[in-house]
Write a protein that holds these residues in place. Structure first.
Motif, mmCIF file in Angstrom:
data_model
loop_
_atom_site.group_PDB
_atom_site.id
_atom_site.type_symbol
_atom_site.label_atom_id
_atom_site.label_comp_id
_atom_site.label_asym_id
_atom_site.label_seq_id
_atom_site.Cartn_x
_atom_site.Cartn_y
_atom_site.Cartn_z
ATOM 1 N N PHE A 1 0.141 7.259 1.071
ATOM 2 C CA PHE A 1 -1.073 8.227 1.313
ATOM 3 C C PHE A 1 -2.318 7.921 0.437
ATOM 4 C CE2 PHE A 1 -3.336 12.190 0.871
ATOM 5 C CZ PHE A 1 -3.417 12.427 2.060
ATOM 6 N N ILE A 2 -1.895 7.272 -0.570
ATOM 7 C CA ILE A 2 -3.175 6.820 -1.564
ATOM 8 C C ILE A 2 -3.492 5.518 -1.308
ATOM 9 C CG2 ILE A 2 -4.120 6.635 -4.032
ATOM 10 C CD1 ILE A 2 -1.795 8.700 -4.746
ATOM 11 N N PRO A 3 -4.415 5.077 -0.598
ATOM 12 C CA PRO A 3 -4.630 3.526 -0.180
ATOM 13 C C PRO A 3 -4.625 2.765 -1.436
ATOM 14 C CG PRO A 3 -6.106 5.261 1.198
ATOM 15 C CD PRO A 3 -5.437 5.879 0.011
ATOM 16 N N TYR A 4 -4.039 1.389 -1.133
ATOM 17 C CA TYR A 4 -3.908 0.385 -1.988
ATOM 18 C C TYR A 4 -3.601 0.822 -3.485
ATOM 19 C CZ TYR A 4 -7.443 -1.213 1.160
ATOM 20 O OH TYR A 4 -8.227 -1.570 2.542
ATOM 21 N N LEU A 5 -3.687 1.693 -4.091
ATOM 22 C CA LEU A 5 -2.866 2.295 -5.322
ATOM 23 C C LEU A 5 -1.848 2.581 -5.135
ATOM 24 C CD1 LEU A 5 -3.425 2.951 -8.193
ATOM 25 C CD2 LEU A 5 -4.166 5.232 -7.684
ATOM 26 N N GLY A 6 -1.209 3.336 -4.174
ATOM 27 C CA GLY A 6 -0.092 3.725 -3.813
ATOM 28 C C GLY A 6 1.010 2.621 -3.713
ATOM 29 N N PHE A 7 0.535 1.576 -2.812
ATOM 30 C CA PHE A 7 1.281 0.382 -2.726
ATOM 31 C C PHE A 7 1.338 -0.348 -3.838
ATOM 32 C CE2 PHE A 7 1.285 -4.300 -1.669
ATOM 33 C CZ PHE A 7 2.316 -4.323 -0.886
ATOM 34 N N GLY A 8 0.396 -0.433 -4.641
ATOM 35 C CA GLY A 8 0.556 -1.309 -5.715
ATOM 36 C C GLY A 8 1.347 -0.787 -6.669
#
Length: 353
Positions: free
Chosen positions: A247-254
């Protein structure tokens, strides 16, 4: 230069908008819990309205929805606890071994290119023991000492933990009245245009939220199952956390990727853990970027990748972490406004030759 009444009115609205933006920017730290509460209220008010339509008392409906939201946030936060409880002791043991392994394999390879690198294993071990050897009581004492000295971050987190649910509760309780009063401030001759604009924004944001929820659910199941098949002991918490943090783009995946890499390095010998994480998260990123997000979110909002990155950076700079959360919904509203402004410009005399 003499301005026409229409030009004066437009200039007045522009000055009001500029003043509002300046106030929001100046009061961003204070407004964060209110912005987060308002965002959650917008996302959760349909559930309250459905319960109220079934003759559930509004206070009870709001209380149940707020309680469910708080429990969901706590459950997401508690996903990290088993990861830290499992990995911190292993981290203390494995980091010196990893440094020694890098010295044995990486240093000779770099020496072939004239790069002489040698890690100070003894120094790394001392640093790790100093940072991770404290027990829970020591960490609690340090946190309390920081709060007494003026740890504003800790106090702000505690304050927001209380303030955001309170803001959410009162906004949901008064949501119909608030929206009606806000609309009553619009001049009657402009209400049809404002109603149409808000309806289009609501449709876009509703599609975004529903699509994003589906993407999160699918990715949480995928990462948990894929990591379990790869043999990760922490597959469930790491996988579910990664999927929901999307849900937090890029930051969540990282963040999910870092946790998975840490789990893989500490659990498996050699490069298997790193390779498994690379395969699982590589496929997951392809699935999200080229299948799920375009079909369930991207096509409905219509934002190009560069616009998404700019929105994240701009909103994060203005409002911090909360800005990252609300970047894409705000971008959707801006997109609707941009479409209308573009259509008005193309239909005006300014565009015609």
């Amino acid at each position: 230069m003499t301005l026409t009444p229409a030009q004066r009115q437009t200039l007045s609205w522009l000055l009001i908008a500029a003043a509002a933006l300046a106030i929001v920017w100046a009061l961003a730290p204070v407004l964060m819990p209110f912005l987060l509460g308002a965002s959650l209220a917008y996302a959760l008010h349909p559930a309250v309205e459905r319960m109220a339509a079934r003759r559930v008392p509004r206070v009870l409906a709001v209380s149940l929805v707020v309680l469910a939201a708080v429990l969901g946030v706590l459950a997401l936060a508690l996903l990290v606890v088993p990861i830290l409880a499992k990995e911190l002791p292993l981290l203390k043991e494995q980091i010196p071994l990893l440094a020694d392994r890098l010295n044995q394999h990486l240093s000779p390879w770099l020496a072939q290119f004239g790069i002489n690198v040698s890690l100070d294993v003894a120094g790394i071990k001392a640093m790790v023991l100093q940072g991770l050897d404290g027990n829970l009581e020591d960490w609690i004492a340090a946190a309390l000492s920081s709060a007494r000295i003026g740890g504003s971050i800790l106090l702000a987190l505690l304050g927001n933990a209380v303030l955001v649910p309170a803001v959410l509760f009162y906004l949901l309780l008064d949501w119909p009245q608030l929206t009606a009063r806000s609309l009553s401030l619009v001049p009657p001759r402009h209400r049809p245009q404002v109603d149409a604009f808000l309806a289009e924004c609501d449709a876009v944001l509703g599609q975004y939220l529903r699509g994003q929820a589906l993407v999160m659910l699918i990715l949480a199941v995928y990462y948990a199952l894929a990591l379990a098949v790869a043999g990760f002991e922490l597959a469930l918490p790491v996988g579910v956390f990664t999927g929901l943090a999307i849900f937090i783009p890029y930051l969540g995946f990282g963040l999910g990727l870092v946790l998975a890499l840490l789990a893989g390095v500490l659990q498996f010998a050699g490069w298997y853990g790193v390779a498994a994480v690379a395969v699982v998260y590589g496929i997951g990123q392809l699935l999200e970027s080229f299948v799920l997000t375009p079909r369930l979110v991207g096509e409905r909002i219509g934002l190009p990748p560069l616009a998404v990155i700019f929105a994240l950076l701009a909103c994060g700079h203005l409002f911090g972490f909360v800005g990252v959360l609300i970047a894409l919904p705000l971008s959707a509203v801006a997109l609707v406004a941009g479409r209308r402004v573009t259509a008005a410009y193309l239909g005006s005399g300014l565009y015609r030759p």
